[in-house]
Design a protein around this motif. Structure first.
Motif, short mmCIF file in Angstrom:
data_model
loop_
_atom_site.label_atom_id
_atom_site.label_comp_id
_atom_site.label_asym_id
_atom_site.label_seq_id
_atom_site.Cartn_x
_atom_site.Cartn_y
_atom_site.Cartn_z
N CYS A 54 4.94 10.84 -1.27
CA CYS A 54 4.59 9.32 -1.25
C CYS A 54 4.49 8.54 -2.34
O CYS A 54 3.68 7.65 -2.84
N GLY A 62 4.20 4.62 -3.32
CA GLY A 62 3.01 4.05 -3.86
C GLY A 62 2.81 2.58 -3.80
O GLY A 62 1.59 2.22 -3.81
N LEU A 65 1.94 2.10 -0.14
CA LEU A 65 0.60 2.63 0.22
C LEU A 65 -0.47 2.07 -0.21
O LEU A 65 -1.44 1.62 0.51
N THR A 66 -0.52 1.39 -1.56
CA THR A 66 -1.42 0.87 -2.06
C THR A 66 -1.88 -0.46 -1.49
O THR A 66 -3.15 -0.88 -1.17
N ILE A 70 1.35 1.58 5.02
CA ILE A 70 1.82 2.80 5.67
C ILE A 70 0.74 3.28 6.34
O ILE A 70 -0.29 3.31 6.13
N VAL A 73 2.61 9.41 7.18
CA VAL A 73 3.35 9.86 6.51
C VAL A 73 3.60 11.45 6.96
O VAL A 73 2.79 12.11 7.15
N ASN A 81 -0.97 11.40 -6.50
CA ASN A 81 -1.08 10.30 -5.84
C ASN A 81 -2.54 10.13 -5.24
O ASN A 81 -3.01 10.64 -4.27
N PHE A 84 -3.20 8.01 -2.16
CA PHE A 84 -2.87 8.74 -0.95
C PHE A 84 -3.90 9.82 -0.54
O PHE A 84 -4.17 9.46 0.75
N GLN A 87 -6.96 7.61 1.02
CA GLN A 87 -6.60 6.93 2.36
C GLN A 87 -6.68 8.07 3.38
O GLN A 87 -7.03 7.99 4.44
N TYR A 88 -6.00 9.35 3.03
CA TYR A 88 -6.03 10.19 4.04
C TYR A 88 -7.42 10.76 4.30
O TYR A 88 -7.91 11.05 5.53
N LEU A 93 -5.26 6.77 7.04
CA LEU A 93 -3.80 7.20 6.95
C LEU A 93 -3.69 8.58 7.48
O LEU A 93 -4.39 9.53 7.34
#
Length: 260
Positions: A54, A62, A65-66, A70, A73, A81, A84, A87-88, A93
């Motif tokens: 990503c 990114g 994503l920022t 998104i 994924v 990242n 990433f 958020q996960y 995410l």
């Protein structure tokens, strides 16, 4: 049919909220950066992205994503990242991690009309058994886990069934392309780009050099135009603006020197 579009903004204008996207590139190599920025400016959100990775913080995917654009994924690699990962782990995410070769074949299968295939990759692991964390809750507990997959034995070896991937749109970058959509990829940019292009129902390609139909030798075409619906020619400045994740150089005084 002339598939060339006047601008990246025009090419991505109909990508709606909630759309699924297959995006080419590996790290920052061969990413469709102009199309990604055009999509960012367009405003679509809640996107479901299929890509090897990503992007990195503030570059490539990114950028989307920022800004929280998104929602999901499907990819192979999380590193490089921090946003990433944040958020996960915070439950913002949803992430489906797929072995890299399996991801490539799922995209290719989608483009070839193959609904599913068996592979030995992942047998005996959570990839096959299920239970991989797709989404966490805000408190860190598991909210959504991967389901178990069908396995079957062929010639005394166990295989897992993987389903093909098709997406609403695909965004890719090519070195050269013609107005019919035939594409040529150069060196490392021939990574996930041809596969992502095959998987999209509407594939949009940004090309560093646009040529007329017949200018490309058929033997040099990597992806036939049947897989491509829109072509966006880049300006020389856009074509030259390629990013590098980690720049490592050696001192010119020692390059090629022979030890005494």
């Amino acid at each position: 049919m002339d598939k060339a579009r006047a601008s990246a903004a025009e090419a991505v204008a109909d990508i709606c909220d909630g759309a699924s996207l297959a995006v080419g590139g590996f790290g920052l190599s061969g990413i469709p950066d102009v199309l990604i920025h055009a999509l960012h400016a367009q405003g679509a959100t809640d996107l479901k992205v299929v890509s090897n990775n990503c992007g990195v913080d503030g570059r490539g995917l990114g950028v989307l994503l920022t800004d929280g654009r998104i929602a999901r994924v499907t990819g192979s690699y999380v590193g490089e990242n921090k946003e990433f990962a944040r958020q996960y782990l915070s439950g913002e995410l949803e992430v489906e991690l797929v072995p890299q070769g399996t991801l490539a074949e799922r995209l290719r299968a989608g483009g070839a009309g193959i609904p599913a295939f068996y592979t030995p990759a992942g047998v005996g692991t959570q990839v096959a058994r299920g239970g991989l964390p797709w989404r966490y809750a805000a408190d860190g507990t598991l909210a959504v886990a991967s389901p178990p997959k069908e396995t079957r034995e062929f010639a005394d070896r166990r295989y897992v069934l993987e389903h093909a991937i098709t997406t609403d749109f695909a965004l890719v970058r090519a070195w050269r392309g013609d107005r019919d959509g035939n594409l040529v990829f150069r060196r490392a940019a021939a990574n996930f780009n041809p596969l992502a292009a095959m998987a999209g129902r509407v594939t949009i390609a940004e090309v560093e050099e646009l040529v007329e139909p017949g200018d490309l030798d058929p033997d040099e075409v990597h992806l036939p135009g049947i897989f491509v619906q829109r072509v966006v020619p880049l300006t020389p400045a856009q074509a030259a603006a390629k990013q590098i994740e980690h720049l490592r150089t050696s001192a010119s005084s020692t390059r090629g020197a022979v030890p005494a």
